[in-house]
Design a protein around this motif. Structure first.
Motif, PDB file in Angstrom:
ATOM      1  N   GLY A  78      -4.410  -2.103  -8.421  1.00 22.41           N
ATOM      2  CA  GLY A  78      -4.130  -2.303  -9.697  1.00 22.41           C
ATOM      3  C   GLY A  78      -4.348  -3.872 -10.104  1.00 22.41           C
ATOM      4  O   GLY A  78      -5.021  -4.304  -9.511  1.00 22.41           O
ATOM      5  N   ARG A  79      -3.618  -4.100 -11.061  1.00 22.16           N
ATOM      6  CA  ARG A  79      -3.723  -5.396 -11.928  1.00 22.16           C
ATOM      7  C   ARG A  79      -3.489  -6.885 -10.696  1.00 22.16           C
ATOM      8  O   ARG A  79      -3.689  -7.910 -10.786  1.00 22.16           O
ATOM      9  N   GLY A  80      -2.456  -6.097  -9.744  1.00 21.43           N
ATOM     10  CA  GLY A  80      -2.219  -7.054  -8.840  1.00 21.43           C
ATOM     11  C   GLY A  80      -3.095  -7.736  -7.847  1.00 21.43           C
ATOM     12  O   GLY A  80      -3.260  -8.658  -7.072  1.00 21.43           O
TER      13      GLY A  80
ATOM     14  N   CYS B 259      -8.065   3.415  -9.606  1.00 21.74           N
ATOM     15  CA  CYS B 259      -7.427   2.195 -10.165  1.00 21.74           C
ATOM     16  C   CYS B 259      -6.456   2.589 -11.237  1.00 21.74           C
ATOM     17  O   CYS B 259      -6.571   3.578 -11.650  1.00 21.74           O
ATOM     18  N   SER B 260      -5.799   1.407 -11.568  1.00 27.97           N
ATOM     19  CA  SER B 260      -4.773   1.639 -12.879  1.00 27.97           C
ATOM     20  C   SER B 260      -5.493   1.347 -14.137  1.00 27.97           C
ATOM     21  O   SER B 260      -6.667   1.061 -14.167  1.00 27.97           O
ATOM     22  N   ARG B 261      -5.024   1.978 -15.029  1.00 26.35           N
ATOM     23  CA  ARG B 261      -5.503   1.902 -16.384  1.00 26.35           C
ATOM     24  C   ARG B 261      -6.018   0.364 -16.793  1.00 26.35           C
ATOM     25  O   ARG B 261      -6.992   0.384 -17.242  1.00 26.35           O
TER      26      ARG B 261
ATOM     27  N   GLN C 131      -1.533   9.356 -16.461  1.00 23.72           N
ATOM     28  CA  GLN C 131      -1.326  10.269 -17.449  1.00 23.72           C
ATOM     29  C   GLN C 131      -2.514  10.550 -18.569  1.00 23.72           C
ATOM     30  O   GLN C 131      -2.925  11.313 -18.794  1.00 23.72           O
ATOM     31  N   THR C 132      -3.273   9.214 -18.633  1.00 20.14           N
ATOM     32  CA  THR C 132      -4.362   9.201 -19.661  1.00 20.14           C
ATOM     33  C   THR C 132      -5.521   9.028 -18.904  1.00 20.14           C
ATOM     34  O   THR C 132      -6.795   8.901 -19.420  1.00 20.14           O
ATOM     35  N   GLY C 133      -5.710   9.231 -17.743  1.00 18.09           N
ATOM     36  CA  GLY C 133      -6.648   9.159 -16.846  1.00 18.09           C
ATOM     37  C   GLY C 133      -6.983  10.447 -16.102  1.00 18.09           C
ATOM     38  O   GLY C 133      -6.600  11.667 -16.555  1.00 18.09           O
TER      39      GLY C 133
ATOM     40  N   ILE D   2      -0.030  -2.080  -7.637  1.00 17.11           N
ATOM     41  CA  ILE D   2       0.077  -1.172  -8.778  1.00 17.11           C
ATOM     42  C   ILE D   2       1.651  -1.302  -8.861  1.00 17.11           C
ATOM     43  O   ILE D   2       2.083  -0.966  -7.864  1.00 17.11           O
ATOM     44  N   SER D   3       2.285  -1.462 -10.196  1.00 12.93           N
ATOM     45  CA  SER D   3       3.749  -1.292 -10.172  1.00 12.93           C
ATOM     46  C   SER D   3       4.253  -0.214 -10.229  1.00 12.93           C
ATOM     47  O   SER D   3       5.443  -0.200  -9.833  1.00 12.93           O
ATOM     48  N   GLY D   4       3.653   0.972 -10.481  1.00 12.94           N
ATOM     49  CA  GLY D   4       4.282   2.411 -10.579  1.00 12.94           C
ATOM     50  C   GLY D   4       4.804   2.699 -12.032  1.00 12.94           C
ATOM     51  O   GLY D   4       6.010   3.344 -12.027  1.00 12.94           O
TER      52      GLY D   4
ATOM     53  N   ILE E  55       5.459   4.726 -15.307  1.00 14.75           N
ATOM     54  CA  ILE E  55       5.664   6.235 -15.170  1.00 14.75           C
ATOM     55  C   ILE E  55       4.426   6.909 -15.433  1.00 14.75           C
ATOM     56  O   ILE E  55       4.005   7.921 -14.922  1.00 14.75           O
ATOM     57  N   GLN E  56       3.591   6.155 -16.396  1.00 17.73           N
ATOM     58  CA  GLN E  56       2.435   6.876 -16.850  1.00 17.73           C
ATOM     59  C   GLN E  56       1.336   6.794 -15.738  1.00 17.73           C
ATOM     60  O   GLN E  56       0.654   7.721 -15.278  1.00 17.73           O
ATOM     61  N   HIS E  57       1.520   5.828 -14.727  1.00 23.99           N
ATOM     62  CA  HIS E  57       0.496   5.996 -13.582  1.00 23.99           C
ATOM     63  C   HIS E  57       0.976   7.182 -12.544  1.00 23.99           C
ATOM     64  O   HIS E  57       0.069   7.910 -11.997  1.00 23.99           O
ATOM     65  N   LEU E  58       2.258   6.916 -12.444  1.00 24.64           N
ATOM     66  CA  LEU E  58       2.912   7.940 -11.548  1.00 24.64           C
ATOM     67  C   LEU E  58       2.784   9.407 -11.981  1.00 24.64           C
ATOM     68  O   LEU E  58       2.224  10.306 -11.009  1.00 24.64           O
TER      69      LEU E  58
ATOM     70  N   ILE F 205       1.682  -0.789  -1.434  1.00 30.95           N
ATOM     71  CA  ILE F 205       1.500  -1.954  -0.721  1.00 30.95           C
ATOM     72  C   ILE F 205       1.612  -3.104  -2.038  1.00 30.95           C
ATOM     73  O   ILE F 205       0.983  -2.996  -2.957  1.00 30.95           O
ATOM     74  N   ASN F 206       2.798  -3.619  -2.063  1.00 32.14           N
ATOM     75  CA  ASN F 206       3.123  -4.490  -3.452  1.00 32.14           C
ATOM     76  C   ASN F 206       4.144  -5.592  -2.950  1.00 32.14           C
ATOM     77  O   ASN F 206       4.950  -5.565  -1.985  1.00 32.14           O
ATOM     78  N   LYS F 207       3.848  -6.801  -3.491  1.00 36.43           N
ATOM     79  CA  LYS F 207       4.488  -8.031  -2.954  1.00 36.43           C
ATOM     80  C   LYS F 207       6.100  -8.016  -3.796  1.00 36.43           C
ATOM     81  O   LYS F 207       6.662  -8.970  -3.141  1.00 36.43           O
TER      82      LYS F 207
HETATM   83  C1  FAD Z   1       0.561   5.955 -23.601  1.00 37.56           C
HETATM   84  C2  FAD Z   1       0.292   5.416 -22.404  1.00 37.56           C
HETATM   85  C3  FAD Z   1      -0.277   5.881 -21.337  1.00 37.56           C
HETATM   86  C4  FAD Z   1      -0.588   5.186 -20.081  1.00 37.56           C
HETATM   87  N1  FAD Z   1      -1.456   5.757 -19.334  1.00 37.56           N
HETATM   88  C5  FAD Z   1      -1.681   5.110 -18.068  1.00 37.56           C
HETATM   89  C6  FAD Z   1      -2.346   5.745 -17.060  1.00 37.56           C
HETATM   90  O1  FAD Z   1      -3.146   7.073 -17.353  1.00 37.56           O
HETATM   91  N2  FAD Z   1      -2.588   5.302 -15.808  1.00 37.56           N
HETATM   92  C7  FAD Z   1      -2.213   3.914 -15.525  1.00 37.56           C
HETATM   93  O2  FAD Z   1      -2.239   3.311 -14.539  1.00 37.56           O
HETATM   94  N3  FAD Z   1      -1.449   3.445 -16.522  1.00 37.56           N
HETATM   95  C8  FAD Z   1      -1.192   3.893 -17.955  1.00 37.56           C
HETATM   96  N4  FAD Z   1      -0.553   3.202 -18.774  1.00 37.56           N
HETATM   97  C9  FAD Z   1      -0.128   2.021 -18.463  1.00 37.56           C
HETATM   98  C10 FAD Z   1       1.245   1.684 -17.496  1.00 37.56           C
HETATM   99  O3  FAD Z   1       2.312   1.704 -18.539  1.00 37.56           O
HETATM  100  C11 FAD Z   1       1.065   0.464 -16.656  1.00 37.56           C
HETATM  101  O4  FAD Z   1       1.059  -0.740 -17.854  1.00 37.56           O
HETATM  102  C12 FAD Z   1      -0.002   0.088 -16.010  1.00 37.56           C
HETATM  103  O5  FAD Z   1       0.024   1.450 -14.957  1.00 37.56           O
HETATM  104  C13 FAD Z   1       0.173  -1.104 -14.993  1.00 37.56           C
HETATM  105  O6  FAD Z   1      -0.855  -1.102 -14.103  1.00 37.56           O
HETATM  106  P1  FAD Z   1      -0.680  -2.031 -13.015  1.00 37.56           P
HETATM  107  O7  FAD Z   1       0.332  -1.427 -11.978  1.00 37.56           O
HETATM  108  O8  FAD Z   1      -2.000  -2.207 -12.232  1.00 37.56           O
HETATM  109  O9  FAD Z   1      -0.410  -3.303 -13.398  1.00 37.56           O
HETATM  110  P2  FAD Z   1       1.076  -4.309 -13.312  1.00 37.56           P
HETATM  111  O10 FAD Z   1       2.006  -3.439 -14.162  1.00 37.56           O
HETATM  112  O11 FAD Z   1       0.674  -5.608 -14.107  1.00 37.56           O
HETATM  113  O12 FAD Z   1       1.318  -4.496 -11.948  1.00 37.56           O
HETATM  114  C14 FAD Z   1       0.767  -5.051 -10.981  1.00 37.56           C
HETATM  115  C15 FAD Z   1       1.565  -4.999  -9.507  1.00 37.56           C
HETATM  116  O13 FAD Z   1       0.926  -5.875  -8.670  1.00 37.56           O
HETATM  117  C16 FAD Z   1       1.880  -6.544  -7.889  1.00 37.56           C
HETATM  118  N5  FAD Z   1       1.179  -7.631  -7.227  1.00 37.56           N
HETATM  119  C17 FAD Z   1       0.746  -8.858  -7.816  1.00 37.56           C
HETATM  120  N6  FAD Z   1       0.192  -9.663  -6.956  1.00 37.56           N
HETATM  121  C18 FAD Z   1       0.148  -8.928  -5.755  1.00 37.56           C
HETATM  122  C19 FAD Z   1      -0.158  -9.140  -4.342  1.00 37.56           C
HETATM  123  N7  FAD Z   1      -0.963 -10.283  -4.208  1.00 37.56           N
HETATM  124  N8  FAD Z   1       0.014  -8.256  -3.344  1.00 37.56           N
HETATM  125  C20 FAD Z   1       0.454  -7.123  -3.760  1.00 37.56           C
HETATM  126  N9  FAD Z   1       0.963  -6.905  -4.992  1.00 37.56           N
HETATM  127  C21 FAD Z   1       0.853  -7.683  -5.832  1.00 37.56           C
HETATM  128  C22 FAD Z   1       2.987  -7.024  -8.700  1.00 37.56           C
HETATM  129  O14 FAD Z   1       3.989  -6.969  -8.207  1.00 37.56           O
HETATM  130  C23 FAD Z   1       2.878  -5.672  -9.806  1.00 37.56           C
HETATM  131  O15 FAD Z   1       3.754  -4.646  -9.240  1.00 37.56           O
HETATM  132  C24 FAD Z   1      -0.034   4.022 -20.130  1.00 37.56           C
HETATM  133  C25 FAD Z   1       0.403   3.387 -20.880  1.00 37.56           C
HETATM  134  C26 FAD Z   1       0.958   3.914 -22.113  1.00 37.56           C
HETATM  135  C27 FAD Z   1       1.700   3.453 -23.154  1.00 37.56           C
END
Ligand code: FAD
Lengths: 247, 321
Positions: B208-210, B233-235, B251-253, B266-268, B270-273, B285-287
């Motif tokens: 994920g974005r982390g 990967c996450s969205r 959800q959208t992938g 990945i934060s987890g 609801i749409q990812h879960l 694995i998340n900090k």
């Molecule tokens: C209509 C709609 C549909 C969507 N569909 C999807 C979908 O299909 N799939 C999807 O994934 N998302 C979807 N989303 C987006 C979703 O809501 C989240 O925004 C997205 O999943 C967040 O991605 P992420 O976890 O990679 O990033 P973030 O939420 O930014 O999380 C990053 C995480 O990384 C952790 N982190 C940071 N640095 C480190 C490190 N060094 N080591 C360990 N951990 C670290 C942080 O603590 C954080 O928990 C959708 C949103 C909407 C509104």
């Protein structure tokens, strides 16, 4: 050139999913309704772009739903489109819904129909294929790119671990997903004009309902996470191998 | 009477999802007291009679090279005709890209009730009821098929491949077809070779974005390689172009159900879960100890991915020798 875009109403992606009446009905308590994201972000926006390129294009939206779907269809009209048709029926059976859309499509004489890749509630991914079969049209599912040159469409669709570029002459039905277009936020002008755009209500044609939902079920809750100290990732790997036995 | 199973293939190989569908179809045929038969359009580089190991009595093959490329309209007609000719009462498809293209057409053509996204064998004690995923994996529905002819599209990784239940050898029967010319012309096709398609993968490592940027994906790829896993990967990661969009789960992938899903940074949401919560084992694995993903996880490490993940890779390599 006439385009029809299929629009479905779904619960918001953050909606809490629960059921009532002995798990036979989706509980809409406190649920926000949205346009199915695939219909809105990709199918509708790509159709609007085609109309912007060729302003003589007629763009209609269709939904199968009761009066409570009207706010959704108005919201879609605020993003774009000339008019909407609502088939006044409520069904979860894909064949019944497809039969309604196919009838609207036949009457309207469209050249191109877009659907979203699936709805985020029933996840059937089946309306597009069914409508195409009922009309004896070609169908390109899961498009990630759509271009139109005169009456010839070039479509890139996703396949297992790859992509395929297809060419087809209209009429054609395409289901759209990410890549086809970018989400648009309706502006004030769009919202104002949507109020006066025609929204026709038609009664359903006779069609059979081939399936019915008997009940719903939520997945069992997780037992809880087992945390392993950050300085011992090897222990996590051992547990995955010996306890969870996943590799 | 029979259960007819669509055998999907590409590049001369029968796909794993087809073996799942065959195993499912054979079990259903046993339940109904009828025979399980496969249908394959095109040619593959194997002896089809060996598919009898998965319980098929017969394999109907239209061995025309021109059919190696799936055209939904052409396929639907051939399959629907075969259903009528063989007297099948249930048709099984894998719910993969091919199944999604063809199953709805076959169902509409035959006016057969369709359930797509099935995750279990039908309950035939009282009617014909199939369990499927709904609300992007957040729930299940039990759907009754009320027609004499039924079509089921089985989700990948939802039914185990079972060998050795049938006689072992299937009779291969030539299916004569007059294929109509496809209306869709395939201009080109690309296939990521060597990689396991995400939907079929049993092990998945996802970032994920982390992870901060695409340059850091080495640690994800190394772990995946050591495990023999696919990457996801996450969205936002796909949206930012850090990874190809076909890796986007949620959800959208793509919705997946591997045996193991490792979510890193990945934060987890609801749409990812929604797209991954049917994985059998989830590792996070998340900090951030408050990351919502931990609530959906079976195992977790609260820590910095850049330190933890390389050590996991090392441990896997050591274990595998
Ligand atoms: C209509 C709609 C549909 C969507 N569909 C999807 C979908 O299909 N799939 C999807 O994934 N998302 C979807 N989303 C987006 C979703 O809501 C989240 O925004 C997205 O999943 C967040 O991605 P992420 O976890 O990679 O990033 P973030 O939420 O930014 O999380 C990053 C995480 O990384 C952790 N982190 C940071 N640095 C480190 C490190 N060094 N080591 C360990 N951990 C670290 C942080 O603590 C954080 O928990 C959708 C949103 C909407 C509104």
């Amino acid at each position: 050139m006439k385009i029809l875009v299929c629009i479905s109403k779904t619960p918001d992606t953050t909606a809490k999913i629960s059921f009532t009446q002995n798990n036979t009905k989706f509980s809409s308590d406190g649920v926000q309704w949205i346009i199915n994201p695939y219909d809105e972000w990709y199918a509708l926006v790509r159709a609007i772009e085609l109309k912007e390129k060729d302003p003589s294009t007629v763009l209609h939206l269709v939904t199968v739903g009761l009066a409570d779907t009207e706010p959704i269809i108005r919201k879609a009209l605020a993003i774009g489109g000339d008019e909407a048709i609502r088939v006044n029926a409520d069904s979860a059976d894909p064949f019944y819904i497809a039969a309604q859309i196919a009838d609207v499509a036949r009457q309207g004489g469209y050249d191109l129909i877009f659907t979203g890749k699936e709805t985020i509630d029933y996840n059937g991914s089946s309306i597009g294929g069914m409508v195409a079969e009922l009309m004896d049209w070609p169908y390109i599912p899961l498009a990630v790119k759509f271009e139109l040159n005169g009456t010839v469409a070039t479509v890139v669709r996703e396949t297992e671990g790859g992509e395929e570029t297809d060419e087809a002459t209209l009429p054609l039905l395409v289901s759209c997903q990410k890549g086809v277009a970018e989400q648009r936020i309706p502006n004030m002008k769009g919202i104002m004009s949507a109020r006066t755009k025609p929204l026709k209500v038609v009664e359903p044609v006779a069609a059979e309902t081939l399936t019915s939902i008997v009940s719903f079920e939520l997945p069992p809750a997780k037992a809880g996470v087992k945390l392993i100290p950050a300085d011992n990732p090897a222990e996590l790997i051992r547990l995955l191998h010996e306890e969870a036995k996943v590799f | 009477m029979s259960v007819l199973i669509f055998i999907d293939h590409s590049e001369g190989q029968v796909k794993k999802v087809s073996l799942e569908a065959l195993s499912y179809g054979a079990a259903l045929a046993g339940q109904l007291g009828v025979s399980a038969e496969g249908i394959l359009l095109g040619t593959v580089g194997m002896d089809l009679s060996t598919l009898g190991r998965f319980g098929a009595k017969k394999i109907h093959q239209a061995a025309q090279e021109g059919l190696n490329h799936l055209d939904a309209q052409v396929y639907a007609k051939i399959i629907a005709d075969a259903v009528t000719a063989t007297g099948a009462t249930v048709v099984i498809f894998p719910n993969n890209f091919s199944g999604k293209a063809v199953a709805p057409r076959v169902a509409a053509r035959l006016k057969a009730g369709l359930v797509s996204g099935a995750v279990a064998l039908p309950d035939t004690a009282n009617g014909f009821v199939v369990k499927k995923t709904v609300f992007s994996g957040k729930a299940f529905a039990h759907v009754a098929l009320n027609t004499p002819l039924k079509v089921i599209a089985l989700n990948p990784n939802s039914y185990p491949i079972r060998e050795g239940e049938g006689s072992g050898s299937a009779e291969v029967v030539a299916l004569s077809v007059t294929a109509t010319a496809p209306k869709v012309k395939v201009v080109s096709a690309t296939q990521a070779t060597g990689e396991v398609p995400l939907t079929e993968a049993e092990l998945v490592v996802s970032g994920g974005r982390g992870l901060k940027g695409p340059e850091n994906w080495g640690i994800i790829e190394d772990l995946a390689k050591a495990l023999g896993a696919a990457t996801a990967c996450s969205r936002p990661v796909a949206d930012s172009g850090w990874r190809p969009h076909h890796e986007h789960v949620g959800q959208t992938g793509i919705a997946i159900a591997p045996n193991l899903y490792i979510a890193i940074g990945i934060s987890g949401a609801i749409q990812h879960l929604a797209g991954v919560n049917r994985s059998k084992v989830i590792v996070v694995i998340n900090k951030d100890p408050e990351a919502p993903f931990f609530k959906a996880a079976d195992y977790g490490i609260v820590g910095d991915a850049f330190e933890v993940v390389p050590k996991m890779t090392e441990a896997v390599k050591k274990l595998k020798g």
